[in-house]
Design a protein around this motif. Structure first.
Motif, PDB file in Angstrom:
ATOM      1  N   GLY A 102      39.776  50.334  41.756  1.00  0.00           N
ATOM      2  CA  GLY A 102      38.826  51.061  42.399  1.00  0.00           C
ATOM      3  C   GLY A 102      38.130  52.178  41.645  1.00  0.00           C
ATOM      4  N   LYS A 103      37.198  52.719  42.365  1.00  0.00           N
ATOM      5  CA  LYS A 103      36.541  53.973  41.550  1.00  0.00           C
ATOM      6  C   LYS A 103      37.257  54.942  41.525  1.00  0.00           C
TER       7      LYS A 103
ATOM      8  N   THR B  93      37.025  47.990  34.403  1.00  0.00           N
ATOM      9  CA  THR B  93      36.008  47.687  35.555  1.00  0.00           C
ATOM     10  C   THR B  93      36.400  47.900  36.802  1.00  0.00           C
ATOM     11  N   ASN B  94      35.541  47.980  37.549  1.00  0.00           N
ATOM     12  CA  ASN B  94      35.659  47.830  39.215  1.00  0.00           C
ATOM     13  C   ASN B  94      35.438  46.579  39.416  1.00  0.00           C
ATOM     14  N   THR B  95      36.114  46.305  40.664  1.00  0.00           N
ATOM     15  CA  THR B  95      36.042  44.753  41.049  1.00  0.00           C
ATOM     16  C   THR B  95      34.711  44.200  41.028  1.00  0.00           C
ATOM     17  N   PRO B  96      34.098  43.084  40.285  1.00  0.00           N
ATOM     18  CA  PRO B  96      32.941  42.711  40.035  1.00  0.00           C
ATOM     19  C   PRO B  96      32.599  41.834  41.549  1.00  0.00           C
TER      20      PRO B  96
ATOM     21  N   SER C 151      44.323  49.439  45.702  1.00  0.00           N
ATOM     22  CA  SER C 151      43.495  49.436  44.893  1.00  0.00           C
ATOM     23  C   SER C 151      42.958  50.656  44.272  1.00  0.00           C
ATOM     24  N   LEU C 152      43.505  51.709  44.834  1.00  0.00           N
ATOM     25  CA  LEU C 152      43.261  52.895  44.287  1.00  0.00           C
ATOM     26  C   LEU C 152      44.861  53.763  43.862  1.00  0.00           C
ATOM     27  N   PRO C 153      45.278  53.404  42.808  1.00  0.00           N
ATOM     28  CA  PRO C 153      46.574  53.679  42.590  1.00  0.00           C
ATOM     29  C   PRO C 153      46.801  55.339  42.209  1.00  0.00           C
TER      30      PRO C 153
ATOM     31  N   PHE D 263      35.632  50.244  46.034  1.00  0.00           N
ATOM     32  CA  PHE D 263      36.925  50.936  46.379  1.00  0.00           C
ATOM     33  C   PHE D 263      38.044  50.254  46.909  1.00  0.00           C
ATOM     34  N   PHE D 264      37.990  49.137  47.410  1.00  0.00           N
ATOM     35  CA  PHE D 264      39.099  48.271  47.899  1.00  0.00           C
ATOM     36  C   PHE D 264      39.210  46.842  47.233  1.00  0.00           C
TER      37      PHE D 264
END
Length: 602
Positions: free
Chosen positions: A117-118, A256-259, A309-311, A343-344
């Protein structure tokens, strides 16, 4: 017992990469299924890797992990100035990249995919890896390249590297930095820096846009950032070919973020690395770390799944930042989509879809205007110039306060095949289905549109029609020729006319909602509110779905959001006309002042 516990603790400290994998698999660290697959792969290869010529070097992993806090300081954020101690997910990534070795002693991994995530510090990590390979791994004349979809994005990662070279070396005298020592030379000043050089090894680090090239590159590392923004796979393929030609153990890192599903380059790459992580595709040279929430998780309802998703959540990335984004997404249907993806890690259907697709789908249904006769009705028209699509929307308000909507479309019949090829839309099919009216000739025959409006006015209780001033004079002229009376509303203090009341509707961010006119940001908000509340049904057809799928929202500095035809992927006229009609309908039912009361004595 005490000695055994001490030995175990000592082993975990010596090999934090393996310790992290064990913690993930024991659920001591919250992780999604794809991260668990990465941890399982590490543990499995410790057991089975030697048979394939792979071995795990605790010492090599520890050297790379220890390099970061010994040489770099954090350069931004609340912890700026503190040693760059790797985050837990960083630690696993760096340890894996530098600890796993082939039988010849070279590094195992030649490509690495990092998807989170961002705000999870991918760019600083990649910058640090690039600097480590540039001057601190004993590689002469190493060439390190930072690439991205455009030069500005590539410079984000490169500027992190510059800042780390100019930052304080932990534990040394104030002002002591790699640049100050002369360990590196930075070409360019301030934000205009364009190259980092390591004179001792004659190595360099440079940023390039995806379309830029250099003559005869010999990359030791290619750091590709924001893969989801790449429009073409060509730059990645070009640099992968350069990596393949290099002797030794060059590395290509992809962050990358999730595309979204329509971000084809990122989606294809992500799917490949997912298959590698799950063991469905065997590739001992590719590393995969993909942090996403899992199917079935409800991140808008349950914060417990957020670390999947946000470690870096709660370590360097504040939980409150995510709570604020989720709160906004609950109130703005259009924002929900981007929050879910960025974010997720939920791979939504479109990178810039204007609203949550599930919400939009729940809005679509069957609307029969014959069943709505007698209910108040408002129209919105988005007229076209020459041969573009024209759309007319009607919105009815039911007796229980719900809204029903239907949209009609027109397109010139001549050139329809060319328009299909240009717009990649099945206009002929929609014409056959009766969804689209194909008018004779090469230009829109506005008389057909006027006839539909006349029919609606004759059969329904049409209160007003919202119109876009651009290209609207043709409609007025055709209405006059047909003997159809219209008049333009110019405010409550101006005299009313006879016939169809028409209200000017400003487009884009310009203009303002007032007593004299409607305004697209206000209408978009009203449309979103109805959809989110489940109070709108829109007649379902392929053309309306297509217009919705093409639509994107733009936003100005004041937070005003509006449909943007220039940024959209195709025709969006149906959504524009729908927003206009909804804006007219909802404005008509908002009291402008408090009710007045009179007292009568009898």
């Amino acid at each position: 017992m005490s000695r055994r516990r001490t030995a175990t603790s000592s082993a975990r400290a010596a090999d934090p990469t393996t310790a992290w994998a064990e913690d993930v698999l024991a659920d001591r660290i919250v992780a999604g299924e794809l991260v668990k697959h990465a941890a399982e792969r590490h543990m499995r290869d410790l057991r089975d890797g030697p048979a394939r010529g792979l071995h795990w070097s605790v010492e090599k992993a520890a050297h790379a992990i220890g390099f970061f806090p010994a040489v770099f300081s954090i350069t931004a954020g609340a912890k700026a100035g503190q040693p760059f101690t790797l985050l837990p997910w960083h630690l696993f990534t760096v340890g894996s990249l530098f600890g796993w070795r082939r039988a010849d002693g070279q590094r195992r991994y030649r490509t690495a995919w990092m998807e989170t995530g961002k705000g999870q510090a991918k760019s600083p990590l990649m910058a640090g890896v690039g600097l480590y390979l540039m001057g601190f791994c004993g590689i002469p004349r190493a060439e390190i390249y930072a690439i991205a979809g455009d030069k500005d994005q590539a410079n984000v990662l490169f500027k992190d590297a510059v800042a780390m070279c100019r930052g304080q070396i932990p534990g040394e005298e104030e002002g002591d930095s790699l640049e100050e020592r002369g360990t590196v030379v930075i070409r360019g000043t301030g934000d205009m820096a364009w190259k980092i050089e390591h004179p001792e090894s004659r190595s360099m680090f440079q940023a390039l846009a995806s379309g830029e090239s250099v003559s005869g590159p010999r990359p030791v590392a290619v750091l590709a950032d924001e893969i989801h923004e790449f429009k073409s796979a060509a730059p990645i393929e070009l640099w992968q070919a350069a990596i393949t030609k290099m002797p030794g153990d060059p590395l290509m890192m992809l962050g990358t973020n999730t595309p979204a599903a329509d971000q084809i380059v990122g989606t294809e790459q992500s799917e490949f690395y997912q298959n590698v992580a799950k063991g469905e595709f065997k590739d001992d040279t590719s590393f995969s770390f993909i942090a996403r929430t899992d199917p079935g998780d409800e991140p808008f309802e349950n914060e417990a799944c957020w670390p999947k998703s946000l470690p870096a959540l709660g370590i360097t990335y504040p939980v409150e930042n995510v709570r604020n984004e989720v709160a906004k997404a609950r109130g703005l249907a259009s924002k929900a989509l981007s929050v879910k993806r960025l974010f997720f890690g939920i791979p939504v259907g479109s990178s810039e879809y204007w609203i949550d697709e599930d919400l939009w789908d729940s809005t679509l249904g069957k609307v029969d205007d014959e069943e709505l006769i007698g209910l108040p009705c408002w129209l919105g028209i988005d007229p076209s110039q020459r041969n573009d699509l024209t759309a007319l929307a009607a919105v009815w308000r039911t007796r229980i306060g719900r809204y029903k909507a239907k949209i009609w479309y027109w397109k010139p019949r001549e050139g329809l095949a060319d328009a299909e090829a240009k717009d990649k839309a099945p206009y002929a099919q929609w014409w056959e289905e009766g969804v689209l009216t194909a008018t004779p000739g090469r230009g829109i025959k506005m008389g057909f549109v006027v006839a539909r409006v006349q029919d609606l006015v004759a059969r329904h209780e049409v209160e007003a029609m919202a119109f876009d001033l651009a290209h609207f004079q043709t409609f007025r002229d055709e209405a006059d020729a047909a003997g159809f009376e219209t008049w333009e509303y110019k405010g409550p203090d101006e005299p009313e006319g006879s016939g169809l009341k028409m209200i000017r509707h400003a487009q884009g961010a310009r203009g303002l909602h007032s007593e004299r006119q409607l305004w697209m940001p206000r209408s978009v908000q009203a449309l979103e509110d109805l959809i989110r509340a489940g109070n709108l049904t829109v007649d379902d057809n392929g053309l309306t779905r297509w217009c919705s799928g093409n639509s994107t929202l733009n936003e100005d500095g004041q937070g005003n959001r509006f449909f943007d035809k220039k940024r959209s992927r195709g025709r969006i006229d149906g959504m524009v006309s729908l927003a206009m009609a909804v804006g007219a309908a909802t404005s008509a039912h908002k009291p402008s002042r408090e009710p007045e009361y009179q007292m009568m004595f009898v």
